[in-house]
Design a protein around this motif. Structure first.
Motif: not given
Ligand code: SF4
Length: 189
Positions: A14, A18-20, A22-23, A29, A86-87, A103-104, A107
């Motif tokens: 995790v 970089r699935a959304c 926010l990263r 993370v 969300v992380k 997206a999160c 996880h």
């Molecule tokens: Fe990945 Fe979650 Fe961070 Fe988005 S918020 S980049 S889904 S870990």
């Protein structure tokens, strides 16, 4: 593989997510922390500025209040597991957007699957809507047990809401007492 190793392996994965979007706007993370075999898991919204800086959940002012709630409930922090929906920190501490939550979600679901807690406390509306019911309203639904996948889930106010409005402390304490009855005394729901 034991739960600690499985969770550590998943965390390492995790950290590269970089699935959304926010990263791109955060420092790191914030996966979550605590006992990989916790019977009680707490789920908040997302990391704030301090959490983003330190890479740990609930370490700012709301986190300090959460620590006091945990002590009052006799759930020492090392005994439980603490995570967020969300992380990665949303910019300016805004609410995570629906696409970010979606997206999160994978996880959070995997964390719950590995840890396999008996009880989850949802801290605030977003966690409640994510884990119990998208139409949940925290003021209406807090304090009512939900049951999902064999787990008991208790929605209550987010500690940040208590900092803004101390009148919410009493209802949160009532909710925590319900959790204490199950956690410590095996009360049947
Ligand atoms: Fe990945 Fe979650 Fe961070 Fe988005 S918020 S980049 S889904 S870990």
């Amino acid at each position: 593989m034991n739960r600690r190793a499985e969770l550590a392996e998943y965390e390492a994965m995790v950290k590269e997510c970089r699935a959304c979007p926010l990263r791109d706007g955060c420092r790191q993370v914030v996966f979550g922390e605590g006992n990989p075999e916790a019977r009680l898991m707490l789920v908040g919204e997302g990391p704030g500025a301090e959490e983003d800086r330190l890479g740990r959940p609930f370490v700012g002012a709301a986190g300090q209040l959460l620590d006091r709630i945990l002590i009052a409930g006799k759930f020492p922090r090392p005994e439980v597991y603490i995570a967020n929906v969300v992380k990665c920190r949303p910019p300016g501490n805004r609410l995570p957007l629906p696409n970010e939550v979606r997206a999160c979600r994978v996880h959070l679901d995997r964390q719950i699957e590995i840890i396999n807690p008996q009880i989850i406390i949802c801290l605030g509306a977003l966690a409640t809507q994510t884990l119990i019911d998208p139409n949940a309203r925290i003021t209406r639904d807090r304090g009512k047990w939900a049951r999902k996948d064999g787990r008991l889930i208790m929605p209550t106010f987010h500690p940040a809401a208590l900092l803004r409005d101390p009148a919410k402390k009493r209802p949160v304490w009532e909710d925590i007492q319900k959790v204490m009855a199950v956690y410590h005394d095996n009360a049947v729901i």
